[in-house]
Design a protein around this motif. Structure first.
Motif, mmCIF file in Angstrom:
data_model
loop_
_atom_site.group_PDB
_atom_site.id
_atom_site.type_symbol
_atom_site.label_atom_id
_atom_site.label_comp_id
_atom_site.label_asym_id
_atom_site.label_seq_id
_atom_site.Cartn_x
_atom_site.Cartn_y
_atom_site.Cartn_z
ATOM 1 N N ASP A 187 0.870 -1.173 0.000
ATOM 2 C CA ASP A 187 0.000 0.000 0.000
ATOM 3 C C ASP A 187 0.912 1.230 0.000
ATOM 4 O O ASP A 187 1.472 1.601 1.035
ATOM 5 N N LEU A 188 1.097 1.837 -1.165
ATOM 6 C CA LEU A 188 2.057 2.941 -1.287
ATOM 7 C C LEU A 188 1.644 4.157 -0.476
ATOM 8 O O LEU A 188 2.498 4.883 0.040
ATOM 9 N N ARG A 189 0.349 4.370 -0.337
ATOM 10 C CA ARG A 189 -0.097 5.505 0.476
ATOM 11 C C ARG A 189 0.370 5.318 1.918
ATOM 12 O O ARG A 189 0.889 6.249 2.546
ATOM 13 N N GLU A 190 0.212 4.123 2.453
ATOM 14 C CA GLU A 190 0.645 3.848 3.817
ATOM 15 C C GLU A 190 2.167 3.912 3.932
ATOM 16 O O GLU A 190 2.709 4.462 4.899
ATOM 17 N N ALA A 191 2.879 3.357 2.939
ATOM 18 C CA ALA A 191 4.342 3.340 2.979
ATOM 19 C C ALA A 191 4.905 4.758 2.997
ATOM 20 O O ALA A 191 5.826 5.071 3.763
ATOM 21 N N VAL A 192 4.360 5.629 2.170
ATOM 22 C CA VAL A 192 4.831 7.006 2.134
ATOM 23 C C VAL A 192 4.487 7.728 3.435
ATOM 24 O O VAL A 192 5.291 8.494 3.976
#
Length: 456
Positions: A187-192
């Motif tokens: 989940d790129l939103r969470e990772a960022v």
């Protein structure tokens, strides 16, 4: 009453200033009078200039004797007649904590500051340690440049690298907010968001990621208003795809050459050197020219790290058993020269902190590389080491040039660096955030501070 209680419950550090930092305990005003100002913008030097500083910021810059308020009561004057003033230098590629060693890091930072370096860009380390170093530097608790740093993202294969274990001790490699394993299920939103929680200035896109993930990370980072710093090739992602993803800065000019390889290396862990014969035999290489055209279109900065490759070539002559780097010194020099001539902004990153016997900071080596090997005029080399470096760190509104409103970050030299860039060695004073660090007060790094350098 509720508002009063809330105000009383907030520590003064956070209640005092709009940026979450207490204002300086002093609004002392200092006039730096009569020096020749090389302002970092690339403009011609201006002789006999005054710089008026209040607290940590520059109030005004102008011809000697013309600044309003310069003669007010309580203004302290520092005579700079015969001296040369340049903006604080910026090393756009350092590693302060792989593995963490605060004593060593503080020694290197001290060597930087007393030689005119007022900011550095840390390119992914153990951010638990780097964050504390950055806080100490910002608070003036240690003599150090300000530190702006990156949280790292890479593909799964990278996390077998022993450096990751050293920089994320106590956490499963790839699962710390500052060094995250990314795959097509992430989940790129969470990772960022997790990366932003480390107080990082940027995300560093490092290795072993396909083009679609490089692009996805970059888009999400920019959506969340955080910069993206990347290797210029993210193996197996080619340089053209890294640039087209819209990253803000690419590191290592050498890696750009892999755009010419007919078969791209499948992973970062494959260190097969670039085949020099693939470059055009004479003049600018057309494929590389295409990359630079795209960099100009996207506004991408090149963190070249060229002196590292030139120096390693020289070391291999004395130690021929050492494995070659990905590029030779001449190839790296050629790539940086073509970038400069194409108008690509080049910053002065080193990727090397120097040993205990090095008197001057590594960023001097990179500046000398740009001037002597690449052929930049000293004025342009200083522009790379100041304003371009500030842009690479996302801090150009506050630093990188000597202008009213910016931080009072500058260095005073006794000799003209435009006549000889080696005159950086004539530094006599660093001013960082309005605080003075005379070169005469510098305490050289010691073997005890530098630790394992004793065995070199």
């Amino acid at each position: 009453m509720a508002a009063l209680l809330l105000a009383l419950s907030v520590p003064a550090t956070f209640a005092a200033g709009s940026d979450g930092v207490s204002p300086s305990t002093t609004d002392a005003v200092t006039l730096y009078a009569g020096g020749t100002v090389i302002d970092g913008t690339g403009a011609a030097p201006r002789a006999n200039q005054d710089i008026l500083v209040r607290g940590e910021r520059i109030v005004a810059v102008g011809p000697h004797g013309t600044l309003e308020g310069a003669r007010a009561a309580g203004v302290h004057t520092v005579d700079l007649h015969g001296g040369y003033v340049i903006p604080g230098l910026i090393d756009s590629h350092v590693h302060m904590a792989t593995p963490p060693n605060a004593k060593r890091a503080q020694a290197i930072l001290r060597r930087n500051l007393y030689a005119g370096v007022t900011a550095v860009r840390d390119m992914a380390d153990d951010l638990r340690s780097v964050g504390e170093l950055a806080r100490e530097a910002r608070a003036g608790e240690i003599p150090a440049p300000d530190i702006y740093y990156a949280a790292l993202m890479a593909g799964p294969d990278f996390f077998a690298d022993p450096r990751v274990g050293a920089a994320s001790y106590g956490v499963t490699p790839g699962h710390s907010p500052w060094m995250q394993e990314i795959n097509d299920k992430t989940d790129l939103r969470e990772a960022v968001t997790l990366a932003r929680g480390t107080s990082a200035t940027a995300i560093k896109v490092y290795a072993d990621l396909p083009p679609e993930l490089v692009k996805g990370i970059t888009a999400e980072a920019h959506r969340q208003h955080i910069m993206v710093w990347a290797h210029s090739a993210v193996f197996p992602t080619r340089p053209a795809d890294v640039i087209d993803a819209g990253v803000d800065v690419v590191s290592h000019a050498c890696y750009l050459a892999y755009q010419l390889e007919p078969v791209m290396l499948k992973s970062y862990e494959d260190h097969t050197p670039f085949h020099d014969a693939l470059l055009a035999p004479r003049g600018d290489d057309p494929v590389i020219a295409g990359l630079y055209k795209d960099m100009l279109k996207h506004g991408t900065i090149l963190d070249a790290t060229g002196s590292l490759f030139v120096r390693y070539d020289a070391e291999r002559k004395a130690h021929p058993d050492r494995k070659p780097l990905r590029c030779t010194g001449p190839t790296t020099t050629r790539l940086v020269r073509q970038a400069w001539k194409a108008g690509v902004p080049v910053s002065t990153g080193t990727d090397n902190d120097g040993g205990v016997d090095q008197v001057w900071p590594s960023v001097y080596d990179e500046i000398f590389f740009l001037a002597h090997d690449v052929g930049m005029p000293p004025l342009e080399a200083l522009h790379s080491a100041t304003l371009v470096g500030a842009q690479a760190a996302g801090q150009a509104k506050d630093m990188g040039s000597i202008e009213a409103g910016k931080l009072a970050n500058f260095a005073v030299l006794s000799a003209d660096p435009l006549k000889d860039i080696g005159n950086l060695h004539s530094i006599r004073l660093t001013v960082k955030r309005g605080h003075e660090y005379p070169r005469a007060d510098y305490k050289p790094v010691t073997r005890e501070e530098m630790g394992h350098d004793d065995d070199d």
